[in-house]
Design an enzyme around this catalytic site. Structure first.
Site, mmCIF file in Angstrom:
data_model
loop_
_atom_site.group_PDB
_atom_site.id
_atom_site.type_symbol
_atom_site.label_atom_id
_atom_site.label_comp_id
_atom_site.label_asym_id
_atom_site.label_seq_id
_atom_site.Cartn_x
_atom_site.Cartn_y
_atom_site.Cartn_z
ATOM 1 N N HIS A 1 55.442 59.258 54.155
ATOM 2 C CA HIS A 1 56.847 59.217 54.543
ATOM 3 C C HIS A 1 57.543 60.557 54.304
ATOM 4 O O HIS A 1 57.605 61.038 53.171
ATOM 5 C CB HIS A 1 57.529 58.132 53.700
ATOM 6 C CG HIS A 1 58.981 57.961 53.947
ATOM 7 N ND1 HIS A 1 59.936 58.103 52.961
ATOM 8 C CD2 HIS A 1 59.660 57.649 55.085
ATOM 9 C CE1 HIS A 1 61.123 57.865 53.466
ATOM 10 N NE2 HIS A 1 61.004 57.596 54.740
ATOM 11 N N ARG A 2 58.056 61.158 55.350
ATOM 12 C CA ARG A 2 58.653 62.507 55.308
ATOM 13 C C ARG A 2 57.639 63.506 54.724
ATOM 14 O O ARG A 2 58.004 64.426 53.994
ATOM 15 C CB ARG A 2 59.949 62.526 54.481
ATOM 16 C CG ARG A 2 60.947 61.417 54.860
ATOM 17 C CD ARG A 2 62.232 61.467 54.055
ATOM 18 N NE ARG A 2 62.986 60.213 54.153
ATOM 19 C CZ ARG A 2 64.026 59.879 53.403
ATOM 20 N NH1 ARG A 2 64.478 60.742 52.502
ATOM 21 N NH2 ARG A 2 64.638 58.726 53.557
ATOM 22 N N GLU B 1 54.980 61.159 58.538
ATOM 23 C CA GLU B 1 56.205 60.733 59.214
ATOM 24 C C GLU B 1 57.208 61.872 59.141
ATOM 25 O O GLU B 1 57.348 62.507 58.077
ATOM 26 C CB GLU B 1 56.770 59.476 58.543
ATOM 27 C CG GLU B 1 57.921 58.835 59.312
ATOM 28 C CD GLU B 1 59.304 59.021 58.729
ATOM 29 O OE1 GLU B 1 60.264 58.483 59.288
ATOM 30 O OE2 GLU B 1 59.450 59.750 57.712
ATOM 31 N N ASP C 1 61.250 63.341 60.452
ATOM 32 C CA ASP C 1 62.573 63.005 61.000
ATOM 33 C C ASP C 1 63.030 64.167 61.863
ATOM 34 O O ASP C 1 63.190 65.286 61.363
ATOM 35 C CB ASP C 1 63.575 62.796 59.860
ATOM 36 C CG ASP C 1 63.207 61.605 59.009
ATOM 37 O OD1 ASP C 1 63.263 60.472 59.518
ATOM 38 O OD2 ASP C 1 62.858 61.803 57.819
ATOM 39 N N HIS D 1 65.941 64.963 57.286
ATOM 40 C CA HIS D 1 66.317 63.545 57.284
ATOM 41 C C HIS D 1 67.808 63.306 57.461
ATOM 42 O O HIS D 1 68.240 62.559 58.335
ATOM 43 C CB HIS D 1 65.849 62.866 56.000
ATOM 44 C CG HIS D 1 66.248 61.428 55.931
ATOM 45 N ND1 HIS D 1 67.460 61.019 55.396
ATOM 46 C CD2 HIS D 1 65.644 60.307 56.376
ATOM 47 C CE1 HIS D 1 67.553 59.699 55.514
ATOM 48 N NE2 HIS D 1 66.467 59.242 56.092
ATOM 49 N N GLU E 1 60.071 60.227 64.007
ATOM 50 C CA GLU E 1 61.320 59.454 64.069
ATOM 51 C C GLU E 1 62.410 60.307 64.691
ATOM 52 O O GLU E 1 62.688 61.415 64.221
ATOM 53 C CB GLU E 1 61.771 58.990 62.669
ATOM 54 C CG GLU E 1 63.085 58.205 62.791
ATOM 55 C CD GLU E 1 63.670 57.686 61.491
ATOM 56 O OE1 GLU E 1 62.986 57.678 60.445
ATOM 57 O OE2 GLU E 1 64.859 57.293 61.544
ATOM 58 N N LYS F 1 65.916 60.847 64.582
ATOM 59 C CA LYS F 1 66.951 60.472 63.612
ATOM 60 C C LYS F 1 68.329 60.675 64.237
ATOM 61 O O LYS F 1 68.665 61.775 64.658
ATOM 62 C CB LYS F 1 66.775 61.335 62.351
ATOM 63 C CG LYS F 1 67.751 61.080 61.241
ATOM 64 C CD LYS F 1 67.694 59.654 60.748
ATOM 65 C CE LYS F 1 66.577 59.376 59.772
ATOM 66 N NZ LYS F 1 66.464 57.929 59.432
ATOM 67 N N ASP G 1 56.081 56.948 50.118
ATOM 68 C CA ASP G 1 56.242 58.281 49.525
ATOM 69 C C ASP G 1 55.002 58.665 48.721
ATOM 70 O O ASP G 1 54.814 59.827 48.400
ATOM 71 C CB ASP G 1 57.448 58.301 48.574
ATOM 72 C CG ASP G 1 58.786 58.232 49.297
ATOM 73 O OD1 ASP G 1 58.803 58.275 50.542
ATOM 74 O OD2 ASP G 1 59.835 58.143 48.610
HETATM 75 O O1 G3P Z 1 59.603 55.672 58.930
HETATM 76 C C1 G3P Z 1 60.659 54.848 58.640
HETATM 77 C C2 G3P Z 1 61.612 55.368 57.650
HETATM 78 O O2 G3P Z 1 61.488 56.749 57.538
HETATM 79 C C3 G3P Z 1 63.001 55.006 58.020
HETATM 80 O O3 G3P Z 1 63.927 55.331 57.032
HETATM 81 O O4 G3P Z 1 65.779 56.642 56.163
HETATM 82 O O5 G3P Z 1 63.485 57.205 55.482
HETATM 83 O O6 G3P Z 1 64.229 57.710 57.772
HETATM 84 P P1 G3P Z 1 64.366 56.797 56.612
HETATM 85 CA CA CA Z 2 62.258 58.612 58.633
#
Ligand code: G3P
Ligand code: CA
Length: 287
Positions: A47-48, A74, A76, A89, A148, A150, A274
């Protein structure tokens, strides 16, 4: 049937080799037994980037996710004032850089001068806000990229720009399963799917989607291949309903070993985390 406890000793050993801030999970007692087979099947999404170990949405975090053998990183994606796609993000640079202001009100040159690493730790000083294209060029073919969009409503035309970057690199081909595009903005996903019909898309679903209906899932499935909800709303029934609608489900965002194990138990297809080590995969032997 209630399955009794134990995290495999092997998984515990492997986790410790990724010792990070909160990475090396203690063996815990949960109502789950995660087999090697279950671990192998589970899609592991950093994630990120590996954001438990490095500043989110930086090349350091993406490299860490790759090193830790995530299936996907992942990212953003947003757009600067002068139309450059960047990975960050928040819709302002305030939290994750030493600057201030809205992403869309700053030029790429202004954003590029910011330090996107020091907030996380001094060893990351000088990390930059990466561009979408440099992430594609660095990681395509090495690790999957879960893109994503965003807040795309802030950036008219962002779907077209993302599509152009993917098409230029021939990443829009049929059966390319290592690129996925997702957003909380479902209208944006419909637009993107029209531009990139062969690229899998996902709808992100916040907590308000806890009672998503079969009809709503069927509608999502007309343009999406993934229904990716807040992990707190996931139930066995939701997983079954998503599968019945012919989609996969990658909940977000697991930040503890217990949370990851709960998601294993619920039978999801992937976990956005994470801490990549919580969704550890045993190395595959070739011989
Ligand atoms: O991949 C989904 C997740 O990243 C969505 O929430 O706020 O971390 O972008 P956020
Ligand atoms: Ca995200």
């Amino acid at each position: 049937m209630k399955r009794m406890v134990t995290i495999l000793a092997g998984a515990g050993i492997a986790m410790s080799s990724f010792a990070g801030t909160a990475g090396a999970a203690e063996p815990v007692e949960l109502n789950s037994v995660i087999s090697k087979q279950e671990q192998q099947k589970m899609i592991n999404v950093a994630h990120r980037g590996a954001s438990g170990h490095a500043p989110e949405n930086t090349m350091a975090a993406f490299h860490k996710g790759f090193e830790m053998k995530a299936d996907y990183i992942e990212i953003d994606v947003q757009m600067t004032k002068d139309g450059e796609l960047v990975a960050i993000h928040d819709t302002t640079v305030d939290r994750t850089t030493d600057g201030t202001g809205a992403v869309g009100s700053l030029t790429f040159d202004e954003i590029r001068q910011l330090d996107a690493g020091s907030w996380f730790g001094p060893e990351f000083a000088g990390e930059k806000v990466p561009t979408f294209e440099e992430i594609l060029d660095a990681f395509r073919g090495k690790v999957g990229i879960l893109i994503e969009l965003k807040a795309p409503e802030l950036y008219p035309g962002i779907e077209e720009k993302v599509a152009e970057a993917l098409i230029e690199r021939n990443l829009h081909n049929p059966n390319n399963e290592k690129i996925i595009i997702q957003s909380f903005n479902h209208q944006s996903m419909q637009t993107s799917k029209e531009l990139l019909p062969n690229v899998p898309h996902g709808v992100l679903a916040g907590a308000s989607w806890a009672n998503v209906t079969d009809e709503q899932l069927a509608e999502f499935a007309t343009y999406a291949d993934y229904f990716n909800p807040n992990m707190n709303i996931v139930t066995h029934e939701m997983v079954a309903d998503v599968h019945d609608a012919d989609m996969k489900i990658y909940p977000y965002t697991s930040r503890s070993q217990e949370q990851a194990l709960r998601l294993f138990d619920l039978g999801v297809d992937g976990i956005i985390t994470d801490y990549t080590e919580h969704v550890y995969k045993h190395p595959v032997k070739n011989h």
